[in-house]
Design an enzyme around this catalytic site. Structure first.
Site, short mmCIF file in Angstrom:
data_model
loop_
_atom_site.label_atom_id
_atom_site.label_comp_id
_atom_site.label_asym_id
_atom_site.label_seq_id
_atom_site.Cartn_x
_atom_site.Cartn_y
_atom_site.Cartn_z
NE ARG A 73 -1.66 0.80 -4.87
CZ ARG A 73 -1.67 1.05 -4.12
NH1 ARG A 73 -2.20 0.41 -2.78
NH2 ARG A 73 0.24 2.43 -3.15
NE ARG A 131 5.78 1.57 2.12
CZ ARG A 131 4.85 2.26 1.53
NH1 ARG A 131 3.52 2.69 2.67
NH2 ARG A 131 4.67 1.79 0.05
NE ARG A 178 4.83 2.88 -3.29
CZ ARG A 178 4.85 3.73 -2.31
NH1 ARG A 178 6.45 4.29 -1.80
NH2 ARG A 178 4.92 4.07 -1.61
NE ARG A 193 5.35 6.82 3.23
CZ ARG A 193 4.54 6.92 2.16
NH1 ARG A 193 2.95 7.51 3.20
NH2 ARG A 193 4.46 5.54 1.72
CE LYS A 212 -3.83 5.76 -0.22
NZ LYS A 212 -2.48 6.14 -1.46
P1 AMP Z 1 0.73 1.26 0.05
O1 AMP Z 1 0.82 1.54 1.09
O2 AMP Z 1 -0.29 1.24 -0.36
O3 AMP Z 1 1.62 2.39 -1.01
O4 AMP Z 1 1.11 -0.34 -1.03
C1 AMP Z 1 2.26 -0.76 -1.63
C2 AMP Z 1 2.64 -1.18 -2.61
O5 AMP Z 1 2.14 -2.90 -2.14
C3 AMP Z 1 1.92 -0.78 -3.52
O6 AMP Z 1 2.97 0.02 -4.31
C4 AMP Z 1 1.72 -2.27 -4.65
O7 AMP Z 1 2.93 -2.94 -5.22
C5 AMP Z 1 0.93 -2.99 -3.35
N1 AMP Z 1 -0.62 -2.83 -3.16
C6 AMP Z 1 -1.01 -2.58 -2.59
N2 AMP Z 1 -2.07 -1.54 -2.72
C7 AMP Z 1 -2.48 -2.24 -3.46
C8 AMP Z 1 -3.75 -3.19 -4.93
N3 AMP Z 1 -4.65 -2.73 -4.04
N4 AMP Z 1 -3.01 -3.62 -6.00
C9 AMP Z 1 -2.24 -3.42 -6.39
N5 AMP Z 1 -0.99 -4.20 -5.16
C10 AMP Z 1 -0.89 -2.80 -4.31
#
Ligand code: AMP
Length: 208
Positions: free
Chosen positions: A83, A152, A163, A119, A13
């Protein structure tokens, strides 16, 4: 153009959102990046995110709404939001569901694990590399801005399981919600699919 890109962690994404944002001059709104760069997060909130769990829907909605309000004049790509079905319903209150494209990047679970655990990301410009599949020219250094590359905190095997579990439990129902209520398109990848293949399919869907 307004676009929501959905898909499990590691589906590409973020990479595709960056490419599309560049090509079509769109604002790339990554909910994960917005959280990671937020200086007001408490230690408890950081711990929730680093463990792969979700902060409350209302908090996420406020962050996204503020960002959407700030780029009303520009097109955007939402990456990582909504999400949960509740987040999708909150979004519905401020956006007409016919007013944006929704594309789901589907990928098998085994591939996701391999992609995520290798990553490496740039803290400075957000570029993403992979130790095996897309290594930087110089080890540990970002090709784009020369800053140091790091893993990360949540890109490790144990947190990845959380996750993915959160994804299948909380986010897959959002896909089903959009299949029913909107014109969701799916782009599937397997182990041989390249970044360029996916980008080409996205371009065709967006017809540009
Ligand atoms: P990402 O960078 O999209 O993989 O997001 C990293 C982390 O941020 C996720 O594992 C969640 O803990 C949090 N997060 C990001 N977007 C959301 C969302 N829309 N709702 C809830 N938690 C989020």
């Amino acid at each position: 153009m307004h676009l929501i890109l959905m898909g499990p962690p590691g589906s590409g994404k973020g990479t595709q959102a960056k490419l599309l944002a560049k090509k079509y001059n769109l604002e790339h709104i990554s909910s994960g990046d917005l959280l990671r760069s937020n200086p007001n997060l408490t230690e408890d909130q950081k711990a929730v995110i680093n463990s792969g769990k979700f902060p409350p829907d209302e908090m996420m909605f406020d962050i996204i709404k503020a960002k959407l309000d700030s780029c009303k004049e520009k097109g955007w790509i939402l990456d990582g939001y909504p999400r949960t079905v509740n987040q999708a319903l909150l979004l519905k209150d401020i956006l007409d569901e016919g007013s944006f494209h929704i594309i789901y990047l589907d990928a098998c679970r085994d591939m996701l694990r391999k992609r995520i655990t290798g990553r490496i990301t740039c803290q400075n410009c957000g570029s993403v590399f992979h130790k095996n599949f897309a290594p930087p020219k110089e080890e540990g250094i970002c090709d784009n801005c020369g800053s140091e590359l790091t893993h990360r905190a949540d890109d490790n095997g144990k947190v990845l399981i959380n996750r993915l579990e959160m994804y299948y439990k909380m986010t897959e129902p959002v896909i089903q919600y959009y299949e029913k209520h909107a014109d969701l398109k799916t782009v599937k990848s397997d182990k041989d699919t390249t970044i360029e293949d996916v980008f080409e399919k996205l371009r065709k869907i967006l017809k540009k």
